[in-house]
Design an enzyme around this catalytic site. Sequence first.
Site, PDB file in Angstrom:
ATOM      1  N   VAL A  83       0.853  -1.084  -0.038  1.00 62.84           N
ATOM      2  CA  VAL A  83      -0.030   0.078   0.211  1.00 62.84           C
ATOM      3  C   VAL A  83       0.865   1.147  -0.085  1.00 62.84           C
ATOM      4  CG1 VAL A  83      -1.911   1.283   1.076  1.00 62.84           C
ATOM      5  CG2 VAL A  83      -1.911  -1.319   1.418  1.00 62.84           C
ATOM      6  N   LYS A  84       0.653   2.056  -0.994  1.00 65.04           N
ATOM      7  CA  LYS A  84       1.548   3.384  -0.925  1.00 65.04           C
ATOM      8  C   LYS A  84       0.671   4.391  -0.164  1.00 65.04           C
ATOM      9  CE  LYS A  84       3.849   4.806  -4.746  1.00 65.04           C
ATOM     10  NZ  LYS A  84       4.001   5.368  -6.185  1.00 65.04           N
ATOM     11  N   VAL A  85       1.388   4.982   0.635  1.00 69.31           N
ATOM     12  CA  VAL A  85       0.794   6.215   1.517  1.00 69.31           C
ATOM     13  C   VAL A  85       1.517   7.336   1.411  1.00 69.31           C
ATOM     14  CG1 VAL A  85       0.585   6.893   4.113  1.00 69.31           C
ATOM     15  CG2 VAL A  85      -0.007   4.401   2.954  1.00 69.31           C
TER      16      VAL A  85
END
Length: 219
Positions: A83-85
């Site tokens: 997951v890119k945050v």
Amino acid sequence: MKLFVDTGRVEEVRKAAEWGILDGVTTNPSLIAQAGRGFKETVLEICSILPHGSISAEVVGTTVEDILREGREIASWSPNIVVKVPMTPAGIAATRQLTREGIRVNMTLVFSPTQALLAAKAGATYISVFVGRVDDVSSEGMRTIEDAVQLVANYGFDSEVLVASIRHPMHVVEAARLGAHIATMPFKVFEQLFQHPLTDIGLKRFLDDWNKAGLRIFE
């Protein structure tokens, strides 16, 4: 160093995967939008093309609650999703919680050593440091990579430094020299890694000599 392709186009992922040296894919909202397909369907097809690779898919929420909600949903789609945050206070807080839940995070939009330190402290699996965009504002993108690699090594963080916003093959070479763990690049830059004029000249000469001699491998 692991090599990722930075794209939202499934056909580019498929072509790069055929070479047998692709370790992962990074996407972002802009790349997905440019591809003109649905987000989930695109991400899942990429995951199916590279089932053992690392596939980064980004949240669009900006609050801790929204990032957590979206991150959990995206991570549930496939075990190879990261997951890119975004690098924000909310992103850091959400990253800390997601990692506690066993969800891998790629912290994106990192432009300074201090941001890289915070991402590592929060437990990010990948720290995406942007070199091209730093260069664009008359600073040294590769110096930031050097600092990020050193601080991860100094304190034994589990994070890996991912070099993003790559513009040309020399960015890849410089990242490798500095010991960066991953380089992600547009498909056209990936293709350029293969290219050298002397290779083309040499291959043509070999084939011309072979054909003139009338040689064959299979009798």
